[in-house]
Design a protein around this motif. Structure first.
Motif, PDB file in Angstrom:
ATOM      1  N   ILE A  22       8.105  10.964  -0.911  1.00 14.69           N
ATOM      2  CA  ILE A  22       8.097  10.788  -2.376  1.00 14.69           C
ATOM      3  C   ILE A  22       9.477  11.033  -2.983  1.00 14.69           C
ATOM      4  CG2 ILE A  22       5.639  11.350  -2.560  1.00 14.69           C
ATOM      5  CD1 ILE A  22       6.595  14.039  -3.889  1.00 14.69           C
ATOM      6  N   THR A  23      10.276  11.871  -2.331  1.00 16.64           N
ATOM      7  CA  THR A  23      11.621  12.148  -2.851  1.00 16.64           C
ATOM      8  C   THR A  23      12.520  10.918  -2.745  1.00 16.64           C
ATOM      9  OG1 THR A  23      11.407  14.476  -2.268  1.00 16.64           O
ATOM     10  CG2 THR A  23      13.631  13.674  -2.644  1.00 16.64           C
ATOM     11  N   LEU A  24      12.281  10.087  -1.738  1.00 13.45           N
ATOM     12  CA  LEU A  24      13.127   8.912  -1.525  1.00 13.45           C
ATOM     13  C   LEU A  24      12.634   7.659  -2.276  1.00 13.45           C
ATOM     14  CD1 LEU A  24      13.966   9.397   2.247  1.00 13.45           C
ATOM     15  CD2 LEU A  24      15.421   9.878   0.282  1.00 13.45           C
ATOM     16  N   LEU A  25      11.513   7.780  -3.002  1.00 16.35           N
ATOM     17  CA  LEU A  25      11.043   6.647  -3.805  1.00 16.35           C
ATOM     18  C   LEU A  25      12.111   6.223  -4.799  1.00 16.35           C
ATOM     19  CD1 LEU A  25       7.352   7.708  -4.533  1.00 16.35           C
ATOM     20  CD2 LEU A  25       8.076   5.676  -3.273  1.00 16.35           C
ATOM     21  N   PRO A  26      12.259   4.932  -5.107  1.00 17.92           N
ATOM     22  CA  PRO A  26      11.359   3.829  -4.770  1.00 17.92           C
ATOM     23  C   PRO A  26      11.581   3.251  -3.373  1.00 17.92           C
ATOM     24  CG  PRO A  26      13.137   3.002  -6.119  1.00 17.92           C
ATOM     25  CD  PRO A  26      13.347   4.485  -5.992  1.00 17.92           C
ATOM     26  N   ASN A  27      12.533   3.813  -2.615  1.00 15.74           N
ATOM     27  CA  ASN A  27      12.765   3.316  -1.255  1.00 15.74           C
ATOM     28  C   ASN A  27      11.634   3.749  -0.328  1.00 15.74           C
ATOM     29  OD1 ASN A  27      15.230   2.127  -1.945  1.00 15.74           O
ATOM     30  ND2 ASN A  27      16.339   4.029  -1.603  1.00 15.74           N
ATOM     31  N   LYS A  28      11.311   2.905   0.626  1.00 15.20           N
ATOM     32  CA  LYS A  28      10.261   3.190   1.603  1.00 15.20           C
ATOM     33  C   LYS A  28      10.892   3.683   2.897  1.00 15.20           C
ATOM     34  CE  LYS A  28       8.633  -0.994   1.444  1.00 15.20           C
ATOM     35  NZ  LYS A  28       7.801  -2.187   1.726  1.00 15.20           N
ATOM     36  N   VAL A  29      10.213   4.621   3.537  1.00 13.99           N
ATOM     37  CA  VAL A  29      10.683   5.154   4.813  1.00 13.99           C
ATOM     38  C   VAL A  29       9.705   4.725   5.908  1.00 13.99           C
ATOM     39  CG1 VAL A  29      11.354   7.226   6.094  1.00 13.99           C
ATOM     40  CG2 VAL A  29      11.573   7.176   3.595  1.00 13.99           C
ATOM     41  N   MET A  38       0.826  -1.207   0.000  1.00 12.44           N
ATOM     42  CA  MET A  38       0.000   0.000   0.000  1.00 12.44           C
ATOM     43  C   MET A  38       0.866   1.264   0.000  1.00 12.44           C
ATOM     44  SD  MET A  38      -3.082   1.020   2.548  1.00 12.44           S
ATOM     45  CE  MET A  38      -3.960   2.517   2.362  1.00 12.44           C
ATOM     46  N   TYR A  39       2.021   1.187   0.659  1.00 11.44           N
ATOM     47  CA  TYR A  39       2.905   2.362   0.784  1.00 11.44           C
ATOM     48  C   TYR A  39       3.234   2.949  -0.587  1.00 11.44           C
ATOM     49  CZ  TYR A  39       7.010   5.186   2.055  1.00 11.44           C
ATOM     50  OH  TYR A  39       7.902   6.207   2.222  1.00 11.44           O
ATOM     51  N   LYS A  40       3.736   2.097  -1.491  1.00 13.06           N
ATOM     52  CA  LYS A  40       4.183   2.607  -2.794  1.00 13.06           C
ATOM     53  C   LYS A  40       3.018   3.101  -3.639  1.00 13.06           C
ATOM     54  CE  LYS A  40       8.667   0.442  -3.236  1.00 13.06           C
ATOM     55  NZ  LYS A  40       9.576  -0.382  -4.037  1.00 13.06           N
ATOM     56  N   ILE A  41       1.870   2.441  -3.543  1.00 17.59           N
ATOM     57  CA  ILE A  41       0.697   2.889  -4.308  1.00 17.59           C
ATOM     58  C   ILE A  41       0.323   4.302  -3.885  1.00 17.59           C
ATOM     59  CG2 ILE A  41      -1.780   2.497  -4.693  1.00 17.59           C
ATOM     60  CD1 ILE A  41      -1.174  -0.535  -4.330  1.00 17.59           C
ATOM     61  N   VAL A  42       0.215   4.508  -2.560  1.00 12.43           N
ATOM     62  CA  VAL A  42      -0.143   5.826  -2.033  1.00 12.43           C
ATOM     63  C   VAL A  42       0.953   6.846  -2.355  1.00 12.43           C
ATOM     64  CG1 VAL A  42      -0.598   7.151   0.078  1.00 12.43           C
ATOM     65  CG2 VAL A  42      -1.596   4.886  -0.211  1.00 12.43           C
ATOM     66  N   ALA A  43       2.208   6.444  -2.192  1.00 12.99           N
ATOM     67  CA  ALA A  43       3.325   7.377  -2.415  1.00 12.99           C
ATOM     68  C   ALA A  43       3.377   7.854  -3.865  1.00 12.99           C
ATOM     69  CB  ALA A  43       4.640   6.712  -2.022  1.00 12.99           C
ATOM     70  N   TYR A  44       3.227   6.938  -4.814  1.00 10.62           N
ATOM     71  CA  TYR A  44       3.266   7.348  -6.223  1.00 10.62           C
ATOM     72  C   TYR A  44       2.036   8.172  -6.600  1.00 10.62           C
ATOM     73  CZ  TYR A  44       7.512   4.811  -7.389  1.00 10.62           C
ATOM     74  OH  TYR A  44       8.821   4.393  -7.473  1.00 10.62           O
TER      75      TYR A  44
END
Length: 195
Positions: free
Chosen positions: A50-57, A1-7
């Protein structure tokens, strides 16, 4: 869910404003580290993520934000974990240490409402990084802090400083806390002059 929301948020934030990022070469491409960033509202959390994508924080957040079950559920889905700042327990070290051991990134916002809280949070970030033998990346955000400012097309600025390494250096927590404060102050002055 993290990446979906972040992108999704990345797309929205690109529409409503512009982010200027400096010093991104100081951010490791992979591996565990602690990132400390100034914190004046909720928008800085979004831009940092979002700046650190694709890495998750995995963001350390005050426990009061989790009081509402729905909000708490959503925050956990976004990799936030609660911490009781007024009465810190073992989870303050245990959860981030476990995440770092797994190669994850831990985000800490050491800009508390009181000077004593700011110092305590910076010392906490130093302790966590030293115990886990991972670097700290200092960061400073300047920009919109509310929906009104965000949709007012105000530009955002984010600057990353050079990593503070602990693996090869002998030092005390207080010395490294002072170094972190100096680095973040210098970044604040640099970004203020640049925009």
């Amino acid at each position: 869910m993290y990446k979906i929301v972040a992108y999704f948020l990345k797309g929205i934030l690109r529409i409503v404003g512009k982010i200027h990022v400096y010093g991104q070469q100081n951010v490791p491409k992979d591996g565990a580290y602690v990132i400390t960033c100034t914190h004046t509202g909720w928008v800085d959390v979004l831009y940092l993520g979002i700046t650190l994508l694709p890495n998750k924080v995995h963001f350390m957040a005050k426990k009061q934000l989790f009081a509402n079950k729905l909000v708490g559920w959503f925050l956990r889905k976004l990799n936030a974990f609660p911490v009781d700042r007024s009465n810190p327990g073992p989870s303050v070290l245990k959860i981030p240490s476990r995440l770092l051991a797994q190669g994850e990134i831990v985000g800490i916002f050491p800009s508390g409402t009181r000077i004593e809280e700011q110092t305590a949070l910076k010392q906490g970030a130093i302790t966590i990084a030293m115990r886990s033998k991972v670097p700290i990346i200092p960061a400073v955000y300047v920009g919109p802090n509310s929906l009104k400012e965000l949709f007012g097309k105000r530009d955002a600025y984010l600057i990353f400083g050079e990593p503070i390494q602990f693996s090869d250096v002998k030092g005390q927590r207080a010395e490294f806390t002072n170094l972190l404060e100096e680095r973040m102050d210098a970044l604040s002055q640099e970004i203020s002059v640049g925009n």
